[in-house]
Scaffold this active site. Structure first.
Site, PDB file in Angstrom:
ATOM      1  N   GLU A 161       0.823  -1.208   0.000  1.00  0.00           N
ATOM      2  CA  GLU A 161       0.000   0.000   0.000  1.00  0.00           C
ATOM      3  C   GLU A 161       0.855   1.254   0.000  1.00  0.00           C
ATOM      4  OE1 GLU A 161       0.931   1.542   2.878  1.00  0.00           O
ATOM      5  OE2 GLU A 161       1.931  -0.321   3.392  1.00  0.00           O
ATOM      6  N   GLY A 303       6.839   0.125   3.764  1.00  0.00           N
ATOM      7  CA  GLY A 303       5.553  -0.130   3.121  1.00  0.00           C
ATOM      8  C   GLY A 303       5.750  -0.389   1.638  1.00  0.00           C
ATOM      9  N   GLU A 304       4.761  -0.016   0.833  1.00  0.00           N
ATOM     10  CA  GLU A 304       4.750  -0.133  -0.625  1.00  0.00           C
ATOM     11  C   GLU A 304       5.110  -1.531  -1.127  1.00  0.00           C
ATOM     12  OE1 GLU A 304       9.004   1.762  -2.169  1.00  0.00           O
ATOM     13  OE2 GLU A 304       7.509   3.170  -1.395  1.00  0.00           O
ATOM     14  N   ALA A 305       4.808  -2.584  -0.342  1.00  0.00           N
ATOM     15  CA  ALA A 305       5.059  -3.987  -0.707  1.00  0.00           C
ATOM     16  C   ALA A 305       6.535  -4.340  -0.767  1.00  0.00           C
ATOM     17  CB  ALA A 305       4.377  -4.354  -2.028  1.00  0.00           C
TER      18      ALA A 305
END
Length: 337
Positions: A161, A303-305
């Site tokens: 996300e 974050g951000e996978a």
């Protein structure tokens, strides 16, 4: 909750396929013949068995690995819970699309495709200290975006996300679902100092108290305290289960987004593993609540996978060992007597 909404949510949960135990048994039989002491590859062996169980294949594969990031903006940022403005979400989406972010490099390095899905960034969710974050229709739409973003036939899905304010949403989700205190779940996010973290915890506490009537309703918790991107992650996790795709969840926000499912179905997250234990406060506790193994612990909190994508390398090594190692008979090595 409005009529039709409940039916839609129940449809998402109806007749979700379970694991393929025969495929898992085949993996374990082969593992017993490979040139190593039993269990000596630890979580690599568990990872191959998990892939087989949910891919429904005796010999798992990772030909098509997708990294999927959902982005959304949060009205709760009006409470001063992040040092960054909401405009950063859209700017980072552009960075993803230009292949300029960390996750782009990691996805390329591990041989995975990457895509980002922004969800109405120009229209943040409502400030959930004062109202539900999403209306029932908005929640349903975000779930559907996530559900439809999953490509059937994918071998492994990595979820993540992007969204300024979403660690506050994640902390509120966790507090509502698992209890404790807001201080257990609220962390630094994008770089808050100690006073900022204390303020964030107070915002989380007030939000969960405001929505206390929904505390035992997981769908309502996800709607009232989450964001469009967390709802989309939840929809993607459900779609992956429907299509027999194993899932690697990223860090704190992604894990929190998926967490309502374990309250709806005891085995609802069995097709998931957690890519890494985040350095964000609360994630280790959340991992324990979800009862899912985590593959890495590298003090990451981006974050951000990024952590989920990095963990693909571990599963690729696991599959390579499983498929490529010689058996005792093939290598003419004496097995145990």
């Amino acid at each position: 909750m409005m009529m039709g909404q409940a039916d839609f949510l129940e449809d998402l949960l109806r007749k979700l396929p379970g694991p393929d135990f025969e495929a898992a048994d085949a993996v374990m039989r082969r593992q017993a013949q490979l040139t190593k002491p039993p269990g000596s590859l630890g979580l690599l062996e568990e990872g191959v068995e998990w892939l087989a169980r949910w891919q429904r294949r005796d010999m798992p594969r990772l030909d098509q690995v997708d990294v999927l990031v959902f982005a959304g903006n949060h009205g709760v940022t009006a409470q001063g819970v992040s040092p960054y403005p909401a405009s950063v979400t859209e700017q980072m989406v552009a960075n993803f699309q230009a292949n300029g972010a960390a996750v782009n490099q990691i996805a390329r390095a591990v041989g995975a495709s990457f895509s980002v899905v922004p969800l109405q960034l120009e229209r943040p969710t409502a400030d959930f200290t004062q109202a539900p974050a999403m209306t029932p229709l908005e929640f349903r739409a975000a779930l559907r975006v996530g559900y439809e973003a999953v490509v059937p036939g994918t071998d492994l899905l990595c979820l993540g996300e992007m969204g300024i304010g979403n660690t506050t949403a994640a902390a509120a989700l966790c507090l509502a679902l698992f209890g404790g205190s807001a201080a257990d779940w609220a962390g630094r996010g994008t770089g808050l100092d100690a006073a900022g973290v204390a303020h964030k915890a107070d915002v989380v506490q007030r939000a969960v108290a405001f929505h206390a009537e929904a505390r035992y309703e997981p769908w309502e918790i996800a709607r009232r305290l989450g964001g469009r991107e967390t709802a989309a992650i939840l929809g993607a996790v459900l779609a992956a289960r429907r299509h027999s795709i194993p899932v690697l969840l990223d860090g704190f926000v992604c894990s929190a987004a998926a967490a309502p499912l374990i309250k709806l179905l005891a085995d609802g997250l069995d097709h998931t593993m957690i890519g890494h234990v985040s350095a964000e406060a609360g994630h280790r506790r959340l991992v324990a609540e979800l009862h899912r193994p985590a593959l890495l612990a590298l003090d990451m909190r981006l974050g951000e996978a990024s952590g989920a994508a990095l963990a693909v390398s571990i599963l690729r090594a696991a599959v390579a060992c499983h498929s490529g190692m010689a058996t005792f008979a093939e290598a003419q090595v004496d097995d145990r007597t």
